[in-house]
Design a protein around this motif. Sequence first.
Motif, PDB file in Angstrom:
ATOM      1  N   ASP A   6       9.423  28.454  20.827  1.00 49.36           N
ATOM      2  CA  ASP A   6      10.462  29.262  20.201  1.00 49.36           C
ATOM      3  C   ASP A   6      11.541  29.972  21.528  1.00 49.36           C
ATOM      4  O   ASP A   6      10.819  30.484  22.125  1.00 49.36           O
ATOM      5  CB  ASP A   6       9.743  30.495  19.273  1.00 49.36           C
ATOM      6  CG  ASP A   6       9.437  29.911  18.137  1.00 49.36           C
ATOM      7  OD1 ASP A   6       9.464  28.790  17.767  1.00 49.36           O
ATOM      8  OD2 ASP A   6       8.690  30.701  17.353  1.00 49.36           O
ATOM      9  N   ASP A  41      13.710  32.717  22.335  1.00 55.92           N
ATOM     10  CA  ASP A  41      13.905  34.111  22.143  1.00 55.92           C
ATOM     11  C   ASP A  41      14.965  34.577  23.014  1.00 55.92           C
ATOM     12  O   ASP A  41      15.714  35.431  22.719  1.00 55.92           O
ATOM     13  CB  ASP A  41      12.628  34.814  22.051  1.00 55.92           C
ATOM     14  CG  ASP A  41      11.879  34.608  20.800  1.00 55.92           C
ATOM     15  OD1 ASP A  41      12.084  33.920  19.839  1.00 55.92           O
ATOM     16  OD2 ASP A  41      10.692  35.198  21.065  1.00 55.92           O
ATOM     17  N   HIS A  79      15.390  28.420  15.131  1.00 53.72           N
ATOM     18  CA  HIS A  79      14.686  29.545  15.484  1.00 53.72           C
ATOM     19  C   HIS A  79      15.393  30.539  14.232  1.00 53.72           C
ATOM     20  O   HIS A  79      16.630  30.670  14.721  1.00 53.72           O
ATOM     21  CB  HIS A  79      14.464  29.936  16.702  1.00 53.72           C
ATOM     22  CG  HIS A  79      13.173  30.929  16.930  1.00 53.72           C
ATOM     23  ND1 HIS A  79      12.107  31.011  15.914  1.00 53.72           N
ATOM     24  CD2 HIS A  79      13.230  31.954  17.544  1.00 53.72           C
ATOM     25  CE1 HIS A  79      11.472  31.848  16.334  1.00 53.72           C
ATOM     26  NE2 HIS A  79      11.808  32.666  17.421  1.00 53.72           N
ATOM     27  N   HIS A 112      11.554  33.732  13.368  1.00 51.70           N
ATOM     28  CA  HIS A 112      11.278  34.571  14.561  1.00 51.70           C
ATOM     29  C   HIS A 112      10.884  36.073  14.233  1.00 51.70           C
ATOM     30  O   HIS A 112      10.888  36.543  12.902  1.00 51.70           O
ATOM     31  CB  HIS A 112      12.754  35.041  15.041  1.00 51.70           C
ATOM     32  CG  HIS A 112      12.524  36.110  16.011  1.00 51.70           C
ATOM     33  ND1 HIS A 112      11.903  36.004  17.398  1.00 51.70           N
ATOM     34  CD2 HIS A 112      13.242  37.340  16.170  1.00 51.70           C
ATOM     35  CE1 HIS A 112      12.180  36.815  18.285  1.00 51.70           C
ATOM     36  NE2 HIS A 112      12.920  38.069  17.487  1.00 51.70           N
ATOM     37  N   ARG A 113       9.494  36.355  14.857  1.00 53.20           N
ATOM     38  CA  ARG A 113       8.883  37.645  14.315  1.00 53.20           C
ATOM     39  C   ARG A 113       8.526  37.624  12.768  1.00 53.20           C
ATOM     40  O   ARG A 113       9.039  38.318  12.078  1.00 53.20           O
ATOM     41  CB  ARG A 113       9.623  38.941  14.637  1.00 53.20           C
ATOM     42  CG  ARG A 113      10.294  39.041  16.221  1.00 53.20           C
ATOM     43  CD  ARG A 113      10.531  40.136  16.562  1.00 53.20           C
ATOM     44  NE  ARG A 113       9.728  41.155  16.608  1.00 53.20           N
ATOM     45  CZ  ARG A 113       9.616  42.319  16.800  1.00 53.20           C
ATOM     46  NH1 ARG A 113      10.669  43.215  16.648  1.00 53.20           N
ATOM     47  NH2 ARG A 113       8.585  43.295  16.872  1.00 53.20           N
TER      48      ARG A 113
HETATM   49 ZN   LIG Z   1      11.139  34.302  18.507  1.00 57.18          ZN
END
Ligand SMILES: [Zn+2]
Length: 260
Positions: A56, A58, A113, A153-154
């Motif tokens: 992922d 970020d 993502h 994401h999260r």
């Molecule tokens: Zn992420």
Amino acid sequence: MQQITTPATDTDAFSYASYRRLLTRLLERGYRFGTFVEALGNPWAGSSPRVLMRHDIDFDLPAARRMAEVEREVGVEATYFFMLRTAHYSVFTKEGTAEVQKILDMGHHLALHFDCAAYPEDASEEDLASACRKEAGMLGDWFNRSVEVVSYHRPSPVVLTGNPALSAPLPHTYMSQFVNDMKYCSDSRGQWKYGDPTSQTAFQEGQPMHILIHPIWWTDSAIPAEAVLAHWLREQIDFIENSMEANCTVYQKKRGQGNA
Ligand SMILES: [Zn+2]
């Protein structure tokens, strides 16, 4: 090879050398590196243990490309999940496109993502799935590849239920097949929460594994996560300043005076 059996809690836990050792150990254990779509269509039938290597992204595209280079050296493939709606990078800039293209040219897989926080809090499952399709289409069109899987994401508690409707018809990485039917390990926040993947019983038994690694945390010398982020921030400031200088004569004068 004694050093390979060292748990990832030592000082080089998140170095490229350590990552190379992790990949080598997986290969030595007989693991084959696969894709999420393969895992969905064929639940790991056959003789070889399988692993899904997921990244992922970020923060940092150059860090992702660096990790891809390590994988290419070792001869394995991974799936890279890129965000479209983030302030941290853009896959559409000249530099960003070039980094992603290098990763794809090395034989790795393109995926999305997805950040729910970019959408209204009351977005329905269908709203989110529709947004996933739209973003996946844009990402795939840009790089002339198909995007076949999404990672959130999260992930919120709703995402962690694994409901396939959240990204339908695309699969997402928190679906039961990827987190319950195989051993899931993540380096979130710069640490292995439950020990490194090779310390897991699943690894020793050759069971299917799904490993999430965020390239931002992995460096030449395994520096602490706070220092990694401070370095990343300085690089972003340099990048924006260089762009301002290239595009704005007012800023060129100001910076020139500052340097005088
Ligand atoms: Zn992420």
